[in-house]
Scaffold this active site. Structure first.
Site, PDB file in Angstrom:
ATOM      1  N   GLY A 179       0.819  -1.208   0.000  1.00 59.89           N
ATOM      2  CA  GLY A 179       0.000   0.000   0.000  1.00 59.89           C
ATOM      3  C   GLY A 179       0.850   1.254   0.000  1.00 59.89           C
ATOM      4  N   ALA A 237       0.646   4.028  -1.479  1.00 56.10           N
ATOM      5  CA  ALA A 237      -0.028   5.317  -1.423  1.00 56.10           C
ATOM      6  C   ALA A 237      -0.535   5.636  -0.018  1.00 56.10           C
ATOM      7  CB  ALA A 237      -1.174   5.371  -2.421  1.00 56.10           C
ATOM      8  N   ASP A 238      -0.441   4.679   0.887  1.00 55.94           N
ATOM      9  CA  ASP A 238      -0.663   4.911   2.315  1.00 55.94           C
ATOM     10  C   ASP A 238       0.665   5.012   3.063  1.00 55.94           C
ATOM     11  OD1 ASP A 238      -3.552   4.894   2.715  1.00 55.94           O
ATOM     12  OD2 ASP A 238      -3.485   2.794   2.123  1.00 55.94           O
ATOM     13  N   ILE A 239       1.537   4.027   2.826  1.00 60.85           N
ATOM     14  CA  ILE A 239       2.774   3.916   3.598  1.00 60.85           C
ATOM     15  C   ILE A 239       3.707   5.097   3.345  1.00 60.85           C
ATOM     16  CG2 ILE A 239       4.841   2.530   3.977  1.00 60.85           C
ATOM     17  CD1 ILE A 239       2.281   1.255   5.065  1.00 60.85           C
ATOM     18  N   GLY A 296       2.450   8.360   4.873  1.00 60.29           N
ATOM     19  CA  GLY A 296       2.617   8.275   6.319  1.00 60.29           C
ATOM     20  C   GLY A 296       4.051   8.489   6.750  1.00 60.29           C
TER      21      GLY A 296
END
Length: 388
Positions: A173, A175-177, A180
């Protein structure tokens, strides 16, 4: 020994993956991260996998991985009591992190401006799909976002896929990791500045922006050439060899675009003719003849096992096998670098591995040791502290 962020207090209002990954990094680094959850809990508590002998299903592997080392308190921010408690916690915190859609905290009466009026040194961090209007108002501002949507919009899927142009989502992921991780860097930078100035600030990362920066190659390629890069399978548009080639039992990655490495590789696979051929003498020339280069490597590798190829090329040119999770977990590198951590799981008699912390410090190590919290596990303590 404690991590480099020992003593830093963080109020964590994040949910799902991007925000919790950010605050997990900070918890690993030693910060006291208080996860504020609604009465129903973070929805990711419902995601598995669960141990076979788990009698409670308090959370699964997803939640454990990105919420380890945190404390949990339940607050209903829609009530005056919950909002008041949150305001008290923020007044005593160094950092507050949230990943609601724009306007949610304002409607709750808990805006950045309101909270920093009570605590001027507060670093207030927001992670949203398309950013916060304070930093630049996007036409997509109110759109919800998930990893696959951002991978599509910000460039990842535009250059990831088969050579016929069919896009493929990247497995992790990203586009999340990555957003973040970027927010964790922004937070620590703002915290460093606040230690000198005494003043906090608003830190904003848009998932779209972070992933576009991750795809930085497509920006300069388009700017310099006027061409929009497309999917090219496992080949690289600017480097050769930079390929995935077959073995008898799987696949191997080989990258030797440097001219000296290329000549060394040719010697190792018994192709001195390629090393001596002026048509392959430079990386640019090899890029223009990538098909020939790939076939030469494949001809040598396809009759050999991964182990044989690694034994022959390892340490001489950049090479690695395409591996699954079981192979990675058995790798001695992973053990030597403590890149898995065994954590207890409530309701189970077993421990389970999560990914370790890649940041290594010589004096203040960041070593995750505490499991993710039960819902409101630390609520009684928090509420008691507030009334004292």
């Amino acid at each position: 020994m404690t991590g480099p962020l020992d003593g830093v207090k963080i109020v964590d209002l994040t949910h799902a993956l991007a925000g919790p990954y950010c605050t997990m990094l900070l918890a690993d680094l030693g910060a006291d991260v208080l996860k504020v959850e609604p009465p129903s809990g973070d929805l990711s508590r419902l995601a598995g996998p669960y141990p076979d002998d788990d009698s409670t299903h308090a959370f699964g592997g997803y939640f454990q991985s990105v919420n380890r080392g945190k404390r949990s308190v339940v607050l209903d921010l829609k009530t005056p009591e919950g909002a008041a408690t949150l305001r008290t916690l923020a007044a005593d915190a160094d950092i507050l992190v949230e990943n609601f859609t724009p306007g949610v905290m304002e409607r709750l009466g808990l805006s950045y401006e309101s909270l920093t009026a009570d605590n001027p040194r507060l670093v207030y961090a927001a992670l949203r799909g398309f950013g916060d209007p304070r930093s630049g108002e996007s036409p997509y501002q109110s759109w919800p976002a998930f990893d696959i949507v951002i991978q599509a919009m910000a460039g990842v899927m535009g250059i990831t896929g088969t050579e016929d142009g069919s896009p493929i989502k990247v497995g992790p992921g990203v586009a999340d990791i990555f957003p973040g991780t970027m927010l964790a860097l922004g937070i620590t930078s703002a915290l460093y500045e606040a230690r000198g100035s005494g003043k906090g600030q608003f830190v904003d990362v848009a998932m779209y922006d972070a992933v576009m920066s991750l795809c930085e190659r497509i920006v300069y390629q388009h700017s310099y050439t006027g061409i929009a890069p497309k999917p090219e399978g496992n080949k690289h548009p600017l480097l050769s060899p930079f390929d995935i080639v077959p073995a008898t039992d799987g696949w191997i990655a080989i990258a030797a675009p440097n001219d000296n490495r290329w000549r060394r590789l040719c010697a190792l696979i018994d192709r001195p003719d390629l090393a001596d051929d002026p048509a392959f003498a430079t990386n640019d020339k090899r890029v223009s003849r990538r098909g020939v280069v790939h076939e030469a490597l494949s001809t040598w590798t396809r009759d050999r096992t991964k182990e044989d190829i690694l034994a022959h090329l390892g340490g001489h040119v950049p090479v690695g096998a395409v591996r699954d999770a079981a192979e990675i977990m058995a790798d001695p590198h992973v053990k030597a670098r403590a890149m898995t951590v065994a954590l207890e799981h409530p309701g189970s008699t077993q421990t389970f591995d999560v990914a370790g912390q890649p940041l290594k410090f010589s004096r203040t190590p960041a070593i995750p040791t505490r499991r993710a919290p039960l819902l409101d596990e630390h609520g009684p303590q928090v509420r008691s502290d507030r009334t004292q």
